[in-house]
Design an enzyme around this catalytic site. Structure first.
Site, short mmCIF file in Angstrom:
data_model
loop_
_atom_site.label_atom_id
_atom_site.label_comp_id
_atom_site.label_asym_id
_atom_site.label_seq_id
_atom_site.Cartn_x
_atom_site.Cartn_y
_atom_site.Cartn_z
N LYS A 285 34.13 15.36 12.38
CA LYS A 285 34.73 14.84 13.60
C LYS A 285 36.23 14.70 13.38
O LYS A 285 36.68 14.19 12.36
CB LYS A 285 34.11 13.48 13.94
CG LYS A 285 34.37 13.01 15.35
CD LYS A 285 33.54 11.76 15.65
CE LYS A 285 33.71 11.31 17.09
NZ LYS A 285 32.91 10.11 17.40
N GLU A 372 18.42 2.30 23.41
CA GLU A 372 18.46 1.11 24.25
C GLU A 372 17.06 0.54 24.52
O GLU A 372 16.91 -0.69 24.61
CB GLU A 372 19.15 1.43 25.58
CG GLU A 372 20.64 1.71 25.47
CD GLU A 372 20.96 3.15 25.12
OE1 GLU A 372 22.16 3.48 25.01
OE2 GLU A 372 20.01 3.96 24.96
N ARG A 400 18.89 2.65 31.00
CA ARG A 400 17.96 3.48 30.24
C ARG A 400 16.77 2.68 29.72
O ARG A 400 15.76 3.25 29.31
CB ARG A 400 18.69 4.14 29.07
CG ARG A 400 19.99 4.83 29.46
CD ARG A 400 20.55 5.65 28.35
NE ARG A 400 19.77 6.87 28.16
CZ ARG A 400 20.12 7.85 27.33
NH1 ARG A 400 21.21 7.75 26.61
NH2 ARG A 400 19.37 8.92 27.22
#
Length: 642
Positions: A285, A372, A400
């Site tokens: 990244k 979640e 969610r």
């Protein structure tokens, strides 16, 4: 800021078909120029930088090998899609990213045929790709579906649900696991790339298929043994046993920054007759930009910055604290007082402020990853065992886990505390991240207490109230951005459940405010006063249960009442209207109006523009009052409707 970089090869590329005209040995140069263009563009617009820098080579290799857009490329979440946008006909608009009327910061179906599936919430790409690939197979149409999913997104159960059902897609499905945290495998080099090229090639696949055919005609015990030896022996070398068990042919790990090797591997994968394929690419990244590589979050999200130094333009310093910081400090205070207070988040410790909590109480902080649903039921389990869990999840992401909120928390009346950050409009992140619906989806549930903080002081009181509330689930919503700069209390107060407060007394107009639109309500009252109209302002505090005594008094003692909230239809205003109807107040000629978010998705823009578009400013309150009172004389005199 710096001038645009020199990109002679990239300048020849407008669409992926232009990439496919290049020689393979030109691709490294293209990647280098594309990386420089991404850095330059994001330095001007701000946005998600690190993820895009990490997939430059993957972007080029995929578009070089596959026939996009006939082959469907789906980026999970979409944080990493900026290089993709540059090479799919949108380079001329790349410096409008995340601005009003500009390019979305995520993939968007209405923006380009090269964005076949909109994203912004994690872990959906494989499911969508299985759908695309299966539809093509059923219709006997050409085309692969390629899902690029990060290792963080693989913590969500939905990714595995999709993989478990991927067999229906056959060899038309390719999943590329973008492993940018080295959480699955260590760094890889030329030996690993050679192995990946070997196991994805026909030289390997043909003998393997032959061995499988021979195994099928063996007696069953020998068949099982031969299959296990083949799969697990290769799994020991490549790490792909889990994916093999889910029905994928695993290729990797591969160096995600070696574009030539990636092309060769993806060509093998494209042409293979196997079933679903999974390519495990290890990337970095922030690759290629030193400030991003050295940053703890790899410049995941940035504001405008100077390319040479990497210094970000943070704007004026020393202003009011953010609501996120206020929540974090308030929760720390509660945890110091009560060792039963614990904090739970779903891969957003810094975004929710829990990184500060984690430093102080590492054993009482739980980051469950992008999961979640698990976070909510995990919190329910802790609550049932006598702890006081605070589940800190962005409003849009809590959607969610709605089934778990209903069945595992509300029906069992468990005292889980929900801290819903980013409630309301969120500026540049747009519709996918706006917390528009929490008042509606929580307000329908029995046993729930739902609060909205009008300012940072109120948020502190509400966190304390949540910590002390053991008789059922309770939630607080608060926005992105900074507070009003109020003096913070030495000690928080415990609020009486379901009771609002009067901020200003008046006679003719009642403004019932929920949340941070209170400041606009005060401005509106000031404007009305200049017109000779006296206004009462109430900070209602609770969307559920509403303060019925206060609502009844305000509705029956004022000529007009206006509710205002930064939430979708079905929230606080709807509850007030229902109460007025049940009480028979509508029949008495009540003038009651509700201001809320419009019944549509609002695109990204500056927050002040979004509020104007939504009709949630002081001007909109005044206009609503004057229309309800039919005071056309004041319309003209004060130019409210000009």
């Amino acid at each position: 800021m710096s001038d645009r970089p020199q990109t002679p090869l990239l300048d020849t590329v407008q669409y992926p078909e232009d990439i496919r005209k290049l020689e393979k040995d030109q691709l490294p140069q293209l990647c280098e120029e594309l990386r420089r263009e991404v850095i330059s563009a994001v330095s001007v617009t701000g946005g998600h930088l690190g993820a895009g820098l990490g997939v430059v080579e993957l972007t080029v290799a995929i578009h070089y090998v596959f026939d996009t857009p006939t082959d469907r490329l789906i980026w999970d979440v979409g944080h990493q899609c900026y290089p993709h946008k540059i090479v799919t006909g949108r380079r001329d608009r790349i410096r409008t990213l995340r601005q009003g009327g500009g390019l979305s910061g995520f993939t968007k179906r209405s923006e380009s045929e090269y964005d076949p599936f909109g994203a912004a919430h994690s872990s959906t790409s494989i499911s969508a790709a299985v759908g695309f690939a299966t539809a093509n197979r059923l219709a006997n149409r050409p085309g692969h579906a390629i899902a690029v999913i990060g290792d963080g997104a693989m913590t969500a159960g939905m990714a595995y649900e999709a993989m478990n059902n991927a067999e229906a897609a056959g060899n038309r499905l390719v999943v590329i696991l973008n492993d940018n945290d080295m959480s699955i495998a260590p760094p890889v080099g030329s030996l690993r790339n050679s192995l990946a090229r070997l196991v994805s090639s026909n030289k390997y696949l043909t003998p393997r298929r032959l061995a499988q055919k021979l195994a099928r005609v063996m007696p069953r015990p020998l068949h099982r043994t031969a299959r296990r030896v083949e799969e697990y022996a290769r799994g020991l070398v490549t790490g792909g046993t889990l994916f093999e068990e889910l029905g994928f042919y695993y290729v990797g790990p591969v160096d995600g920054h070696d574009v030539i090797s990636l092309v060769e591997i993806l060509e093998n994968v494209r042409d293979a007759d196997e079933g679903p394929m999974l390519v495990h690419a290890v990337t970095q990244k922030g690759k290629g930009y030193a400030p991003a590589e050295s940053s703890a979050d790899k410049y995941h999200g940035v504001v405008k910055f100077d390319v040479v130094s990497g210094q970000q333009d943070k704007g004026p310093t020393g202003g009011p604290p953010s609501y996120t910081a206020v929540f974090a400090d308030a929760l720390l205070h509660e945890a110091q007082r009560d060792d039963k207070v614990v904090a739970i988040t779903a891969a957003m410790p810094s975004g929710t402020g829990l990184d500060k909590f984690q430093k102080a109480f590492p054993d009482r902080t739980f980051d469950v990853g992008i999961a979640e649903q698990h976070a909510v039921t995990f919190a329910a389990g802790m609550a049932a065992q006598g702890y006081r869990p605070f589940c800190a999840i962005y409003s849009t992401f809590l959607q969610r886990a709605y089934d778990q909120v209903v069945h595992d928390v509300a029906i069992q009346n468990l005292p889980v505390r929900f801290a819903m950050d980013r409630a309301g409009l969120v500026g540049a992140d747009g519709a996918t991240h706006a917390g528009s619906f929490d008042l509606a989806y929580l307000g329908t549930l029995p046993n729930f207490v739902v609060m909205a903080a009008a300012d940072e002081v109120e948020l502190t009181h509400m966190v304390h109230t949540m910590a002390m509330h053991d008789s059922g689930p309770i939630a607080v919503r608060y926005p992105r951005g900074n507070g009003r700069g109020l003096v913070m209390p030495a000690e928080p107060q415990r609020l009486e459940i379901g009771k609002g407060r009067i901020v200003r007394e008046g006679r003719q107009v009642a403004i019932l405010s929920l949340g941070t639109r209170l400041e606009e309500a005060e401005k509106a009252a000031d404007q009305l006063a200049t017109m000779g109209l006296s206004a009462t302002i109430a900070d209602m505090r609770f969307a559920k249960p509403i303060d019925t005594d206060l609502v009844r008094r305000l509705l029956t003692t004022h000529e007009v009442a206006v509710t205002i909230e930064e939430a979708a239809i079905g929230g606080f205003g709807a509850h007030v209207l229902t109460f007025a109807s049940d009480e028979g107040l509508i029949d008495a000629g009540l003038k009651l109006r509700t201001l809320r978010l419009p019944d549509r998705y609002q695109d990204q823009d500056k927050p002040e523009k979004q509020y104007e578009e939504a009709g949630l400013t002081a001007k909109d309150i005044v206009e609503t009052v004057l229309k309800a009172l039919r005071r056309n004389d004041l319309h003209a005199e004060h130019g409210v409707l000009a």
